[in-house]
Design a protein around this motif. Structure first.
Motif, PDB file in Angstrom:
ATOM      1  N   GLN A  42       3.169  -5.213 -15.458  1.00 26.08           N
ATOM      2  CA  GLN A  42       4.214  -3.953 -14.751  1.00 26.08           C
ATOM      3  C   GLN A  42       3.507  -2.717 -14.670  1.00 26.08           C
ATOM      4  O   GLN A  42       3.661  -2.012 -13.821  1.00 26.08           O
ATOM      5  N   ARG A  43       2.681  -2.352 -15.948  1.00 30.22           N
ATOM      6  CA  ARG A  43       2.278  -1.101 -15.791  1.00 30.22           C
ATOM      7  C   ARG A  43       1.054  -1.082 -14.809  1.00 30.22           C
ATOM      8  O   ARG A  43       1.068   0.097 -14.132  1.00 30.22           O
ATOM      9  N   ASP A  44       0.376  -2.216 -14.689  1.00 28.76           N
ATOM     10  CA  ASP A  44      -0.753  -2.138 -13.391  1.00 28.76           C
ATOM     11  C   ASP A  44      -0.060  -1.974 -12.145  1.00 28.76           C
ATOM     12  O   ASP A  44      -0.513  -1.395 -11.175  1.00 28.76           O
ATOM     13  N   GLY A  45       1.124  -2.722 -11.873  1.00 27.60           N
ATOM     14  CA  GLY A  45       2.129  -2.555 -10.697  1.00 27.60           C
ATOM     15  C   GLY A  45       2.424  -1.026 -10.400  1.00 27.60           C
ATOM     16  O   GLY A  45       2.270  -0.571  -9.249  1.00 27.60           O
ATOM     17  N   ASP A  46       2.952  -0.535 -11.627  1.00 26.47           N
ATOM     18  CA  ASP A  46       3.506   0.974 -11.205  1.00 26.47           C
ATOM     19  C   ASP A  46       2.376   1.887 -11.076  1.00 26.47           C
ATOM     20  O   ASP A  46       2.480   2.683 -10.243  1.00 26.47           O
ATOM     21  N   GLN A  47       1.041   1.529 -11.617  1.00 27.65           N
ATOM     22  CA  GLN A  47      -0.021   2.528 -11.314  1.00 27.65           C
ATOM     23  C   GLN A  47      -0.473   2.300  -9.859  1.00 27.65           C
ATOM     24  O   GLN A  47      -0.821   3.501  -9.097  1.00 27.65           O
ATOM     25  N   GLN A  48      -0.290   1.247  -9.306  1.00 26.29           N
ATOM     26  CA  GLN A  48      -0.896   0.898  -7.993  1.00 26.29           C
ATOM     27  C   GLN A  48       0.179   1.475  -6.995  1.00 26.29           C
ATOM     28  O   GLN A  48      -0.243   2.194  -6.093  1.00 26.29           O
ATOM     29  N   VAL A  49       1.439   1.607  -7.440  1.00 30.99           N
ATOM     30  CA  VAL A  49       2.413   2.338  -6.383  1.00 30.99           C
ATOM     31  C   VAL A  49       2.188   3.896  -6.481  1.00 30.99           C
ATOM     32  O   VAL A  49       2.383   4.573  -5.375  1.00 30.99           O
ATOM     33  N   MET A  50       1.883   4.382  -7.670  1.00 32.10           N
ATOM     34  CA  MET A  50       1.576   5.566  -7.800  1.00 32.10           C
ATOM     35  C   MET A  50       0.544   6.225  -7.302  1.00 32.10           C
ATOM     36  O   MET A  50       0.552   7.185  -6.506  1.00 32.10           O
ATOM     37  N   ASP A  51      -0.709   5.353  -7.115  1.00 32.02           N
ATOM     38  CA  ASP A  51      -1.929   5.694  -6.549  1.00 32.02           C
ATOM     39  C   ASP A  51      -1.594   5.495  -5.095  1.00 32.02           C
ATOM     40  O   ASP A  51      -2.077   6.469  -4.320  1.00 32.02           O
ATOM     41  N   HIS A  52      -0.915   4.739  -4.540  1.00 34.34           N
ATOM     42  CA  HIS A  52      -0.755   4.393  -2.912  1.00 34.34           C
ATOM     43  C   HIS A  52       0.276   5.646  -2.635  1.00 34.34           C
ATOM     44  O   HIS A  52       0.086   6.323  -1.621  1.00 34.34           O
TER      45      HIS A  52
END
Length: 62
Positions: A42-52
């Motif tokens: 979940q943290r990895d997915g949230d980080q990818q959304v924020m990076d995008h």
């Protein structure tokens, strides 16, 4: 109380049980490992959304 005349010595004897490097199994079985993995995903997915969002130039601040 009388003053002590001799210093006392504390001896620590080695345990008779052999210490293993393997961690003890959890009382929860695989449940805690599965939850930890899910939180990491979940943290990895949230980080990818924020990076995008940062790459797209959007600003989500209120």
């Amino acid at each position: 109380m009388r003053q002590q005349t001799k210093p006392f010595i504390v001896e620590r004897k080695p345990s008779r049980k052999s210490k293993s490097d393997a961690p003890k199994p959890s009382i929860w079985g695989r449940l805690d490992a599965d939850i930890a993995q899910g939180l990491q995903d979940q943290r990895d997915g949230d980080q990818q959304v924020m990076d995008h969002a940062a790459a797209a130039g959007s600003d989500d601040r209120a």
